[in-house]
Design a protein around this motif. Structure first.
Motif, PDB file in Angstrom:
ATOM      1  N   GLY A  51       0.828  -1.284  -0.044  1.00 16.04           N
ATOM      2  CA  GLY A  51      -0.027  -0.104  -0.101  1.00 16.04           C
ATOM      3  C   GLY A  51       0.814   1.265   0.046  1.00 16.04           C
ATOM      4  O   GLY A  51       0.575   2.248  -0.949  1.00 16.04           O
ATOM      5  N   GLN A  54       2.356   1.773  -3.428  1.00 19.15           N
ATOM      6  CA  GLN A  54       1.362   2.186  -4.282  1.00 19.15           C
ATOM      7  C   GLN A  54       1.082   3.813  -4.069  1.00 19.15           C
ATOM      8  O   GLN A  54       0.826   4.416  -5.235  1.00 19.15           O
ATOM      9  CB  GLN A  54       0.002   1.508  -4.210  1.00 19.15           C
ATOM     10  N   ALA A  55       1.029   4.110  -2.931  1.00 27.09           N
ATOM     11  CA  ALA A  55       0.594   5.596  -2.685  1.00 27.09           C
ATOM     12  C   ALA A  55       1.853   6.613  -2.969  1.00 27.09           C
ATOM     13  O   ALA A  55       1.704   7.395  -3.650  1.00 27.09           O
ATOM     14  CB  ALA A  55       0.336   5.796  -1.023  1.00 27.09           C
ATOM     15  N   ASN A  56       2.918   6.004  -2.693  1.00 29.56           N
ATOM     16  CA  ASN A  56       4.119   6.742  -3.402  1.00 29.56           C
ATOM     17  C   ASN A  56       4.241   6.848  -4.744  1.00 29.56           C
ATOM     18  O   ASN A  56       4.404   7.954  -5.386  1.00 29.56           O
ATOM     19  CB  ASN A  56       5.382   5.985  -2.942  1.00 29.56           C
ATOM     20  N   SER A  58       1.598   6.970  -6.800  1.00 32.02           N
ATOM     21  CA  SER A  58       0.683   7.750  -7.138  1.00 32.02           C
ATOM     22  C   SER A  58       0.932   9.463  -7.035  1.00 32.02           C
ATOM     23  O   SER A  58       0.669  10.072  -7.741  1.00 32.02           O
ATOM     24  CB  SER A  58      -0.708   7.588  -6.490  1.00 32.02           C
ATOM     25  N   HIS A 142       5.573  -2.210  -5.614  1.00 32.10           N
ATOM     26  CA  HIS A 142       4.034  -2.439  -5.392  1.00 32.10           C
ATOM     27  C   HIS A 142       3.756  -3.720  -5.992  1.00 32.10           C
ATOM     28  O   HIS A 142       3.239  -4.567  -5.219  1.00 32.10           O
ATOM     29  CB  HIS A 142       3.124  -1.437  -5.842  1.00 32.10           C
TER      30      HIS A 142
END
Length: 192
Positions: A51, A54-56, A58, A142
Motif C-alpha cells: 500500500g 502504491q501511494a508513493n 501515485s 508495489h
C-alpha cells in the motif's frame, strides 16, 4: 462478531481455536497454528508495504504531471516570445531606417528571454521524467509486495486446508508457497 453476544465464525476459525486448545496433544495442529500466525503477521507487513509503495507511485506520478504542466506553460511563454520576435523582425523590414535599431534591440532581448525560458522548460521536463521514473520504480515494488502478499495468503489458505484434512502434502505445499512469498518479499526489499 456482534456486540450482542452472538458470535459467528468460519469452520477454519473453529479448527484453529480447537488446535490452539489442544496444541500439546497434537504437534501437527500446533505447528500449523503457529505457522499460520507467523504467515499472517508477515503478510500484514507485506500488505502495508504494498500500500505504501502504491501511494508513493501515485504521488510521484502527480508530481510528474505538475512538472509537465509547468513545462508546457513555459513552452507557451516561449512561443509568445517567438511571436513577438517575429513581429519585431517584420517591423525591421517595414519601418523607417531610423526606427530599426529599436526593433533589433527587441529581437536580441527576445532571443535572450527565449533562451532562459527554454532552459527552464527543459529543466522542468527533465524533472517530470525523473518523477515518472520514480513512479514506475515504486509501481514495480508495489507489484512485488502484492505478489508476496498474495503468495502468503494462499499459503495461509493451504494451512487451513491442511489442518482440516490433516494431509502432510498440503503442509509441504503451504511451506513451499510461503517460501515463494518470502522470496518475493526479499526481492521487494532489494528493489528487484
Amino acid at each position: 462478531m456482534s456486540g450482542h453476544g452472538f458470535h459467528v465464525h468460519g469452520p477454519h476459525d473453529h479448527e484453529l481455536e480447537h488446535a490452539a486448545h489442544h496444541a500439546d496433544k497434537d504437534p501437527f495442529a500446533s505447528r500449523i497454528a503457529v505457522t499460520t500466525a507467523v504467515l499472517a503477521t508477515v503478510g500484514a507487513l507485506f500488505g502495508y508495504m504494498g500500500g505504501a509503495t502504491q501511494a508513493n507511485a501515485s504521488l510521484y506520478k502527480n508530481n510528474a504531471a505538475i512538472r509537465k504542466t509547468e513545462a508546457s506553460n513555459q513552452w507557451n511563454y516561449y512561443q509568445a516570445k517567438s511571436s513577438k520576435q517575429n513581429l519585431s523582425e517584420l517591423a525591421i523590414v517595414i519601418v523607417a531606417e531610423d526606427q530599426r535599431d529599436r526593433y533589433r534591440q527587441e529581437i536580441d532581448r527576445y532571443k535572450e528571454e527565449k533562451a532562459q525560458i527554454k532552459a527552464k522548460a527543459d529543466a522542468l521536463e527533465a524533472e517530470a521524467r525523473d518523477w515518472d521514473q520514480r513512479s514506475d520504480a515504486e509501481m514495480h515494488l508495489h507489484h512485488r509486495w502484492a505478489q508476496a502478499t498474495t503468495a502468503l495468503q494462499v499459503s495461509i489458505a493451504l494451512a487451513a486446508i491442511a489442518l482440516l484434512t490433516r494431509r502432510r502434502w498440503l503442509e509441504v505445499g503451504l511451506y513451499g508457497v510461503a517460501a515463494i512469498g518470502a522470496g518475493l518479499g526479499v526481492a521487494a526489499v532489494l528493489h528487484l
